[in-house]
Design a protein around this motif. Sequence first.
Motif, PDB file in Angstrom:
ATOM      1  N   ARG A 186       0.889  -1.059   0.064  1.00  0.00           N
ATOM      2  CA  ARG A 186      -0.043   0.010  -0.004  1.00  0.00           C
ATOM      3  C   ARG A 186       0.875   1.284  -0.114  1.00  0.00           C
ATOM      4  N   LEU A 187       1.902   1.311   0.819  1.00  0.00           N
ATOM      5  CA  LEU A 187       2.985   2.511   0.923  1.00  0.00           C
ATOM      6  C   LEU A 187       3.564   2.486  -0.575  1.00  0.00           C
ATOM      7  N   ARG A 219       4.050   5.826  -5.446  1.00  0.00           N
ATOM      8  CA  ARG A 219       4.135   5.806  -7.293  1.00  0.00           C
ATOM      9  C   ARG A 219       2.954   6.844  -7.585  1.00  0.00           C
ATOM     10  N   ALA A 220       1.868   6.798  -6.848  1.00  0.00           N
ATOM     11  CA  ALA A 220       0.863   7.726  -7.339  1.00  0.00           C
ATOM     12  C   ALA A 220       1.103   9.320  -6.930  1.00  0.00           C
TER      13      ALA A 220
END
Length: 138
Positions: A129-130, A135-136
């Motif tokens: 998730r991190l 990346r987002a």
Amino acid sequence: VTIMADAVTVRTRNLIKNPLLKRRQFVVDVIHPGKAPVSKEDLTKQICSMFSGVDPKCVVLFHFKVAFGGGRSTGFGLIYDNLDALKKYEPRWRQIRYGFAEARTRSRKAYKELKKKIRTTWGTGRRARLRKERRAAE
């Protein structure tokens, strides 16, 4: 090194030069019989007079404890070579305390959402998730 002012004695011991972190680190002993503990501002001034050519902004004092029965306090001190080194190596919470960084302010809702995210993912899922969030953000 000992300095006496207004019946308060300040001594430094265990002085170590730490070139990797660009600082000098030491233990500060303050003897203040029959008086309240000395403020960190006063101690900073006295330490600056003990070590020549030191900027008061580069002196960091912390973890002061008063000995049982009073009259004596012991803590730690750091003298950074410059402000850039202080901002690079000093923990963020201590930078906030000394006024070199701003505290993050989040809304109550943001805290609750973050708490829920942390609760729902665990282990490798949390790492994934991190990674996805980083990346987002890029």
